[in-house]
Design an enzyme around this catalytic site. Structure first.
Site, PDB file in Angstrom:
ATOM      1  N   TYR A 154       0.857  -1.195   0.000  1.00  0.00           N
ATOM      2  CA  TYR A 154       0.000   0.000   0.000  1.00  0.00           C
ATOM      3  C   TYR A 154       0.897   1.251   0.000  1.00  0.00           C
ATOM      4  O   TYR A 154       0.536   2.293  -0.517  1.00  0.00           O
ATOM      5  CB  TYR A 154      -0.963  -0.029   1.184  1.00  0.00           C
ATOM      6  N   LYS A 161      -2.916   8.422   3.122  1.00  0.00           N
ATOM      7  CA  LYS A 161      -4.153   8.267   3.921  1.00  0.00           C
ATOM      8  C   LYS A 161      -3.948   8.780   5.345  1.00  0.00           C
ATOM      9  O   LYS A 161      -4.885   9.309   5.953  1.00  0.00           O
ATOM     10  CB  LYS A 161      -4.626   6.812   3.927  1.00  0.00           C
TER      11      LYS A 161
HETATM   12  P1  NAD Z   1     -12.614   3.620  -7.745  1.00  0.00           P
HETATM   13  O1  NAD Z   1     -11.510   3.415  -8.714  1.00  0.00           O
HETATM   14  O2  NAD Z   1     -13.967   3.224  -8.161  1.00  0.00           O
HETATM   15  O3  NAD Z   1     -12.645   5.139  -7.276  1.00  0.00           O
HETATM   16  C1  NAD Z   1     -11.517   5.977  -7.287  1.00  0.00           C
HETATM   17  C2  NAD Z   1     -11.952   7.237  -8.006  1.00  0.00           C
HETATM   18  O4  NAD Z   1     -10.948   8.230  -7.961  1.00  0.00           O
HETATM   19  C3  NAD Z   1     -12.267   6.979  -9.497  1.00  0.00           C
HETATM   20  O5  NAD Z   1     -13.580   7.380  -9.772  1.00  0.00           O
HETATM   21  C4  NAD Z   1     -11.266   7.864 -10.202  1.00  0.00           C
HETATM   22  O6  NAD Z   1     -11.758   8.398 -11.419  1.00  0.00           O
HETATM   23  C5  NAD Z   1     -11.085   8.951  -9.155  1.00  0.00           C
HETATM   24  N1  NAD Z   1      -9.903   9.778  -9.414  1.00  0.00           N
HETATM   25  C6  NAD Z   1      -8.597   9.409  -9.462  1.00  0.00           C
HETATM   26  N2  NAD Z   1      -7.832  10.471  -9.787  1.00  0.00           N
HETATM   27  C7  NAD Z   1      -8.676  11.526  -9.935  1.00  0.00           C
HETATM   28  C8  NAD Z   1      -8.505  12.895 -10.283  1.00  0.00           C
HETATM   29  N3  NAD Z   1      -7.292  13.399 -10.575  1.00  0.00           N
HETATM   30  N4  NAD Z   1      -9.608  13.694 -10.343  1.00  0.00           N
HETATM   31  C9  NAD Z   1     -10.838  13.197 -10.076  1.00  0.00           C
HETATM   32  N5  NAD Z   1     -11.079  11.919  -9.744  1.00  0.00           N
HETATM   33  C10 NAD Z   1     -10.000  11.091  -9.686  1.00  0.00           C
HETATM   34  O7  NAD Z   1     -12.179   2.859  -6.401  1.00  0.00           O
HETATM   35  P2  NAD Z   1     -12.775   2.904  -4.923  1.00  0.00           P
HETATM   36  O8  NAD Z   1     -12.243   1.696  -4.276  1.00  0.00           O
HETATM   37  O9  NAD Z   1     -14.225   3.175  -4.984  1.00  0.00           O
HETATM   38  O10 NAD Z   1     -12.018   4.157  -4.277  1.00  0.00           O
HETATM   39  C11 NAD Z   1     -12.697   5.256  -3.699  1.00  0.00           C
HETATM   40  C12 NAD Z   1     -12.022   5.695  -2.410  1.00  0.00           C
HETATM   41  O11 NAD Z   1     -12.161   4.674  -1.433  1.00  0.00           O
HETATM   42  C13 NAD Z   1     -10.532   5.975  -2.528  1.00  0.00           C
HETATM   43  O12 NAD Z   1     -10.211   7.090  -1.725  1.00  0.00           O
HETATM   44  C14 NAD Z   1      -9.918   4.734  -1.938  1.00  0.00           C
HETATM   45  O13 NAD Z   1      -8.636   4.990  -1.432  1.00  0.00           O
HETATM   46  C15 NAD Z   1     -10.909   4.457  -0.846  1.00  0.00           C
HETATM   47  N6  NAD Z   1     -10.886   3.096  -0.264  1.00  0.00           N
HETATM   48  C16 NAD Z   1     -10.998   2.009  -1.067  1.00  0.00           C
HETATM   49  C17 NAD Z   1     -10.989   0.730  -0.504  1.00  0.00           C
HETATM   50  C18 NAD Z   1     -11.049  -0.504  -1.358  1.00  0.00           C
HETATM   51  O14 NAD Z   1     -10.638  -1.581  -0.892  1.00  0.00           O
HETATM   52  N7  NAD Z   1     -11.590  -0.435  -2.571  1.00  0.00           N
HETATM   53  C19 NAD Z   1     -10.884   0.588   0.891  1.00  0.00           C
HETATM   54  C20 NAD Z   1     -10.794   1.739   1.683  1.00  0.00           C
HETATM   55  C21 NAD Z   1     -10.795   2.994   1.090  1.00  0.00           C
HETATM   56  O1  0WE Z   2      -7.012   3.007  -1.538  1.00  0.00           O
HETATM   57  C1  0WE Z   2      -6.986   1.951  -2.147  1.00  0.00           C
HETATM   58  C2  0WE Z   2      -6.511   1.901  -3.582  1.00  0.00           C
HETATM   59  C3  0WE Z   2      -6.057   3.226  -4.110  1.00  0.00           C
HETATM   60  C4  0WE Z   2      -5.336   3.198  -5.424  1.00  0.00           C
HETATM   61  C5  0WE Z   2      -5.400   2.141  -6.329  1.00  0.00           C
HETATM   62  C6  0WE Z   2      -4.700   2.214  -7.532  1.00  0.00           C
HETATM   63  C7  0WE Z   2      -4.674   1.091  -8.526  1.00  0.00           C
HETATM   64  C8  0WE Z   2      -4.416   1.585  -9.925  1.00  0.00           C
HETATM   65  C9  0WE Z   2      -4.568   4.286  -5.720  1.00  0.00           C
HETATM   66  N1  0WE Z   2      -3.872   4.365  -6.880  1.00  0.00           N
HETATM   67  C10 0WE Z   2      -3.938   3.368  -7.784  1.00  0.00           C
HETATM   68  N2  0WE Z   2      -3.218   3.487  -8.935  1.00  0.00           N
HETATM   69  C11 0WE Z   2      -3.359   2.649  -9.980  1.00  0.00           C
HETATM   70  O2  0WE Z   2      -2.656   2.780 -11.002  1.00  0.00           O
HETATM   71  N3  0WE Z   2      -7.351   0.784  -1.496  1.00  0.00           N
HETATM   72  C12 0WE Z   2      -7.631   0.860  -0.074  1.00  0.00           C
HETATM   73  C13 0WE Z   2      -7.421  -0.525  -2.139  1.00  0.00           C
HETATM   74  C14 0WE Z   2      -6.105  -1.207  -1.955  1.00  0.00           C
HETATM   75  O3  0WE Z   2      -5.055  -0.880  -2.724  1.00  0.00           O
HETATM   76  C15 0WE Z   2      -3.971  -1.638  -2.288  1.00  0.00           C
HETATM   77  C16 0WE Z   2      -4.371  -2.439  -1.207  1.00  0.00           C
HETATM   78  C17 0WE Z   2      -5.751  -2.161  -0.984  1.00  0.00           C
HETATM   79  C18 0WE Z   2      -6.617  -2.733   0.070  1.00  0.00           C
HETATM   80  C19 0WE Z   2      -2.661  -1.663  -2.735  1.00  0.00           C
HETATM   81  C20 0WE Z   2      -1.747  -2.527  -2.129  1.00  0.00           C
HETATM   82  C21 0WE Z   2      -2.140  -3.316  -1.065  1.00  0.00           C
HETATM   83  C22 0WE Z   2      -3.452  -3.280  -0.584  1.00  0.00           C
END
Ligand code: NAD
Ligand code: 0WE
Length: 254
Positions: A154, A161
């Site tokens: 991560y 974060k």
């Molecule tokens: P997702 O890819 O659906 O959402 C991420 C969004 O960020 C996308 O819509 C992307 O277009 C947007 N984004 C990235 N760069 C951008 C920019 N320059 N301008 C505007 N938008 C931009 O994935 P998600 O998992 O729904 O992620 C949403 C949030 O939840 C993130 O902050 C992620 O860190 C957080 N999160 C995700 C998880 C997980 O396991 N999926 C867990 C905890 C927190």
């Molecule tokens: O916040 C996240 C993911 C955020 C994210 C994901 C990507 C994938 C594609 C940010 N940047 C990028 N850039 C890319 O090019 N999570 C909480 C999901 C997540 O991501 C991980 C995790 C978990 C959980 C990455 C490594 C290990 C665990």
């Protein structure tokens, strides 16, 4: 609908798996009118298709790494809605190379981009939104456990974060006098676009479900419901917090 209908702007819908989309659905069900933003032209088609199916929702394009796009969006929101009561920030990005190997190898540019898109954007959006939140309201952002404990790979996102969670506290302090509450939801891992590229995600989900007190993974609808709660009157005494929606994973020591 009614004159008293509340309006929220949501950042971060890429597709139907996006956490932002689950939040949008719960807010819509709770009676909110929604402005939903997507990052760019590439994501416009898919996002617009979803937004069209949500009654009363309207789509806007906004790349949060550009100040001019944020300014233009909030001008449009002011013209169309006048005031806002809710903001949902569900945006994060780090260059893919930063999410593999060791944190030690974080590049200056990778660090900059991760913090610009995933942290500074919350500050910029909060500042632009505040003048429109004239009668009080809430801002919610999304965080992850990697902010406080090391989650291998991560990497720089964990550091971003941690900065995001600290930013939530400072913003809550600045905006509290305007009755604007700022909170983060720390979600357990969910198979979204942002998580799918991660190697070993399947294993991570499995071990998360085994170790979490609830013996399962979190459902995006549960995250959506928590965001709707935080933005509702029921959340009126909560600000500056990180609320865990992770099936209890974070409480375990062993
Ligand atoms: P997702 O890819 O659906 O959402 C991420 C969004 O960020 C996308 O819509 C992307 O277009 C947007 N984004 C990235 N760069 C951008 C920019 N320059 N301008 C505007 N938008 C931009 O994935 P998600 O998992 O729904 O992620 C949403 C949030 O939840 C993130 O902050 C992620 O860190 C957080 N999160 C995700 C998880 C997980 O396991 N999926 C867990 C905890 C927190
Ligand atoms: O916040 C996240 C993911 C955020 C994210 C994901 C990507 C994938 C594609 C940010 N940047 C990028 N850039 C890319 O090019 N999570 C909480 C999901 C997540 O991501 C991980 C995790 C978990 C959980 C990455 C490594 C290990 C665990």
């Amino acid at each position: 609908m009614t004159e008293t209908q509340k309006t929220a702007v949501i950042f971060g819908v890429a597709n139907k798996r996006s956490i932002a989309w689950a939040i949008a659905q719960k807010l819509q069900q709770a009676g909110w009118r929604l402005a939903i933003t997507y990052q760019n032209e590439r994501l416009a088609q898919e996002a617009k298709g979803l937004i069209e199916d949500l009654p009363g929702a309207k789509g806007f394009m906004c790349d949060v790494s550009h100040d001019d796009q944020i300014a233009k969006l909030f001008e449009e929101l002011k013209a169309k809605y006048g005031t806002l009561q809710g903001v949902v920030h569900s945006v994060a990005f780090a260059p893919a190379a930063e999410l593999s190997g060791e944190f030690l190898n974080t590049t200056r540019e990778g660090f900059r981009i991760a913090h610009d898109v995933s942290v500074y954007s919350l500050i910029a959006v909060a500042r632009a939104a505040a003048p429109l939140i004239t009668q009080g309201g809430g801002i919610v952002t999304m965080t992850y456990y990697g902010a406080e404990k090391v989650v291998p790979k991560y990497n720089v996102m964990g550091v971003a974060k941690a900065a995001l969670e600290a930013s939530v506290r400072y913003l809550a302090s600045d905006l509290g006098a305007q009755n604007i509450r700022v909170n983060a939801i720390s979600a357990g891992p969910i198979k979204t676009l942002a998580a799918r590229g991660i190697s070993g995600l399947g294993e991570m989900l499995k071990s998360h479900a085994e170790r979490a007190p609830l013996k399962r993974n979190v459902d995006p609808g549960e995250v959506g419901a928590t965001a709707a709660f935080l933005l509702s009157e029921a959340g009126s005494g909560i600000t500056g917090e990180t609320i865990y929606v992770d099936c209890g994973y974070n409480i375990m020591g062993f």
